[in-house]
Design an enzyme around this catalytic site. Structure first.
Site, PDB file in Angstrom:
ATOM      1  N   ASN A  53       0.864  -0.782   0.665  1.00  0.00           N
ATOM      2  CA  ASN A  53       0.227  -0.249   0.232  1.00  0.00           C
ATOM      3  C   ASN A  53       0.375   0.994   0.101  1.00  0.00           C
ATOM      4  OD1 ASN A  53      -2.155  -2.221  -0.004  1.00  0.00           O
ATOM      5  ND2 ASN A  53      -2.637  -1.183   2.333  1.00  0.00           N
ATOM      6  N   ALA A  88      -9.930  -7.850   7.613  1.00  0.00           N
ATOM      7  CA  ALA A  88      -8.299  -7.804   8.372  1.00  0.00           C
ATOM      8  C   ALA A  88      -8.961  -6.976  10.336  1.00  0.00           C
ATOM      9  CB  ALA A  88      -7.450  -6.092   7.638  1.00  0.00           C
ATOM     10  N   HIS A 146       6.267  -0.040  -2.987  1.00  0.00           N
ATOM     11  CA  HIS A 146       4.938  -0.298  -4.041  1.00  0.00           C
ATOM     12  C   HIS A 146       5.720   1.677  -4.067  1.00  0.00           C
ATOM     13  CE1 HIS A 146       2.666  -3.942  -5.734  1.00  0.00           C
ATOM     14  NE2 HIS A 146       4.108  -4.170  -5.914  1.00  0.00           N
ATOM     15  N   THR A 164      -4.991  -9.343   0.198  1.00  0.00           N
ATOM     16  CA  THR A 164      -3.984  -8.908  -0.634  1.00  0.00           C
ATOM     17  C   THR A 164      -4.648 -10.068  -1.808  1.00  0.00           C
ATOM     18  OG1 THR A 164      -1.692  -8.631  -2.624  1.00  0.00           O
ATOM     19  CG2 THR A 164      -1.923 -10.126  -0.436  1.00  0.00           C
ATOM     20  N   SER A 165      -4.995 -10.038  -3.011  1.00  0.00           N
ATOM     21  CA  SER A 165      -5.544 -10.740  -4.184  1.00  0.00           C
ATOM     22  C   SER A 165      -4.131 -11.641  -4.714  1.00  0.00           C
ATOM     23  CB  SER A 165      -6.328  -9.772  -5.778  1.00  0.00           C
ATOM     24  OG  SER A 165      -5.284  -9.287  -5.766  1.00  0.00           O
TER      25      SER A 165
HETATM   26  P1  OAD Z   1      -6.618  -6.353  -4.488  1.00  0.00           P
HETATM   27  O1  OAD Z   1      -7.133  -4.480  -4.851  1.00  0.00           O
HETATM   28  O2  OAD Z   1      -6.067  -6.782  -6.124  1.00  0.00           O
HETATM   29  O3  OAD Z   1      -6.974  -6.805  -3.892  1.00  0.00           O
HETATM   30  C1  OAD Z   1      -7.619  -6.144  -2.753  1.00  0.00           C
HETATM   31  C2  OAD Z   1      -7.988  -7.968  -1.579  1.00  0.00           C
HETATM   32  O4  OAD Z   1      -8.362  -7.519  -0.494  1.00  0.00           O
HETATM   33  C3  OAD Z   1      -9.068  -8.855  -2.167  1.00  0.00           C
HETATM   34  O5  OAD Z   1      -8.507  -9.430  -2.151  1.00  0.00           O
HETATM   35  C4  OAD Z   1     -10.057  -8.625  -1.307  1.00  0.00           C
HETATM   36  O6  OAD Z   1     -10.724  -9.595  -0.902  1.00  0.00           O
HETATM   37  C5  OAD Z   1      -9.667  -8.582  -0.305  1.00  0.00           C
HETATM   38  N1  OAD Z   1     -10.308  -7.487   0.652  1.00  0.00           N
HETATM   39  C6  OAD Z   1     -11.876  -6.704   0.421  1.00  0.00           C
HETATM   40  N2  OAD Z   1     -11.710  -5.848   1.696  1.00  0.00           N
HETATM   41  C7  OAD Z   1     -10.927  -6.842   3.152  1.00  0.00           C
HETATM   42  C8  OAD Z   1     -11.106  -6.084   4.741  1.00  0.00           C
HETATM   43  N3  OAD Z   1     -12.038  -5.732   5.044  1.00  0.00           N
HETATM   44  N4  OAD Z   1      -9.898  -7.337   5.000  1.00  0.00           N
HETATM   45  C9  OAD Z   1      -9.248  -7.531   4.164  1.00  0.00           C
HETATM   46  N5  OAD Z   1      -8.952  -7.963   3.017  1.00  0.00           N
HETATM   47  C10 OAD Z   1     -10.368  -7.882   2.406  1.00  0.00           C
HETATM   48  O7  OAD Z   1      -5.296  -5.238  -4.136  1.00  0.00           O
HETATM   49  P2  OAD Z   1      -4.111  -5.603  -3.424  1.00  0.00           P
HETATM   50  O8  OAD Z   1      -3.640  -7.300  -3.402  1.00  0.00           O
HETATM   51  O9  OAD Z   1      -3.052  -4.862  -2.887  1.00  0.00           O
HETATM   52  O10 OAD Z   1       0.552  -1.835  -6.732  1.00  0.00           O
HETATM   53  O11 OAD Z   1      -3.514  -5.308  -5.513  1.00  0.00           O
HETATM   54  C11 OAD Z   1      -1.707  -5.232  -5.466  1.00  0.00           C
HETATM   55  C12 OAD Z   1      -0.984  -3.702  -6.028  1.00  0.00           C
HETATM   56  O12 OAD Z   1      -2.062  -3.892  -7.306  1.00  0.00           O
HETATM   57  C13 OAD Z   1      -1.149  -2.963  -5.359  1.00  0.00           C
HETATM   58  O13 OAD Z   1      -0.004  -2.932  -4.493  1.00  0.00           O
HETATM   59  C14 OAD Z   1      -1.481  -2.173  -6.872  1.00  0.00           C
HETATM   60  C15 OAD Z   1      -1.833  -2.668  -8.053  1.00  0.00           C
HETATM   61  O14 OAD Z   1      -1.508  -2.724  -9.022  1.00  0.00           O
HETATM   62  C16 OAD Z   1       1.322  -0.391  -7.740  1.00  0.00           C
HETATM   63  O15 OAD Z   1       0.466  -0.184  -7.740  1.00  0.00           O
HETATM   64  C17 OAD Z   1       2.183  -0.887  -8.261  1.00  0.00           C
END
Ligand code: OAD
Length: 241
Positions: free
Chosen positions: A97, A227, A114, A183-184
């Site tokens: 994040n 979370a 990032h 994280t997805s």
């Molecule tokens: P994503 O938007 O891909 O995934 C978010 C995840 O959070 C999903 O798996 C949801 O199910 C989960 N989620 C939603 N609400 C939640 C909650 N209340 N508690 C826990 N989990 C929850 O985001 P990231 O995996 O962080 O990179 O994405 C990775 C990277 O992709 C980011 O850092 C960014 C993006 O492109 C850059 O900007 C370089």
């Protein structure tokens, strides 16, 4: 009483900040606040329309003043303090994040792999600047004073190398416990961290916290909760028997 040190590595993604009111990237169908991620998170997008990209990150930066760390950020900071006080082992929090909610919650050993919203980087002199306010393509770099166009958000975009990968890799290779939160698992190299920890030869125990678990079979413990409550449950499961 002595106990074997246990090194703990936590990886967080956008989901941990969702309950603070910051949108995740992919939950709304690949659009982020109405933009394609590639338009606002790639060097090509910035070259094409720097004003749009600055505007996009100016809004995200301004939003930080309206949000606060939630129970999950606070619980991780408390866990780090407790881990250190009890000398249980090394602790590293790696976040994908770009918000500042982990540091505002009190986390100390933190890698922003990032980048950070509250920073800009000069592409001419490489200075990284604390930048709480807005920027435009005309803003000159205060360090090298070259005319505008050299400052960009200090965000690692698609196609760029994340920060502090050596620190992350070293910690993953020494990890006894790994936990991925919100994280997805779609963006590398972070998406490969669980596999690295699994194969580090230390019988690392792997946790996932996500209300919609990613469905990989890497994790020993899947806590299918938001979370805020999921981290509390994780902390409970870490209590020594
Ligand atoms: P994503 O938007 O891909 O995934 C978010 C995840 O959070 C999903 O798996 C949801 O199910 C989960 N989620 C939603 N609400 C939640 C909650 N209340 N508690 C826990 N989990 C929850 O985001 P990231 O995996 O962080 O990179 O994405 C990775 C990277 O992709 C980011 O850092 C960014 C993006 O492109 C850059 O900007 C370089």
């Amino acid at each position: 009483m002595t106990h074997t040190p246990q090194n703990l590595v936590i990886l967080t993604g956008a989901g941990i900040s969702a309950e603070s009111g910051i949108s995740t990237f992919r939950d709304a169908g690949g659009l982020w606040e109405g933009h394609h991620i590639e338009d606002v998170a790639s060097p090509r997008g910035f070259a094409r329309d720097p004003a749009l990209v600055h505007h996009f990150y100016n809004l995200r930066r301004a939003q930080l003043a309206c949000v606060a760390p939630n129970a999950a950020h606070l619980a991780l900071a408390a866990l780090e303090r407790a881990w250190r006080a009890a000398r249980r082992g090394q602790f590293l929090l790696i976040t994908q994040n770009v918000d500042d909610l982990h540091e505002r919650a009190g986390s100390q050993r933190l890698v922003h792999m990032h980048g950070e919203l509250r920073k800009l980087r000069c592409t001419a002199c490489d200075t990284i600047l604390d930048w709480p306010g807005p920027a435009t393509p005309q803003t000159p770099c205060p360090a090298c004073a070259r005319p505008g166009g050299t400052l960009r958000p200090d965000i690692v975009w698609f196609g760029e190398v994340p920060y502090q990968m050596e620190t992350c890799l070293r910690a993953l290779l020494a990890a006894d416990i790994f936990c991925a939160i919100g994280t997805s698992g779609l963006v590398y190299p972070a998406a490969g961290f669980a596999q690295t920890a699994l194969e580090n030869g230390r019988a690392c125990r792997l946790f996932e916290i996500n209300p919609k678990p990613t469905g990989t079979d890497l994790f020993d413990d899947v806590i299918a909760e938001p979370a805020s409550t999921g981290v509390a449950e994780f902390v409970r499961r870490l209590q020594p028997a």
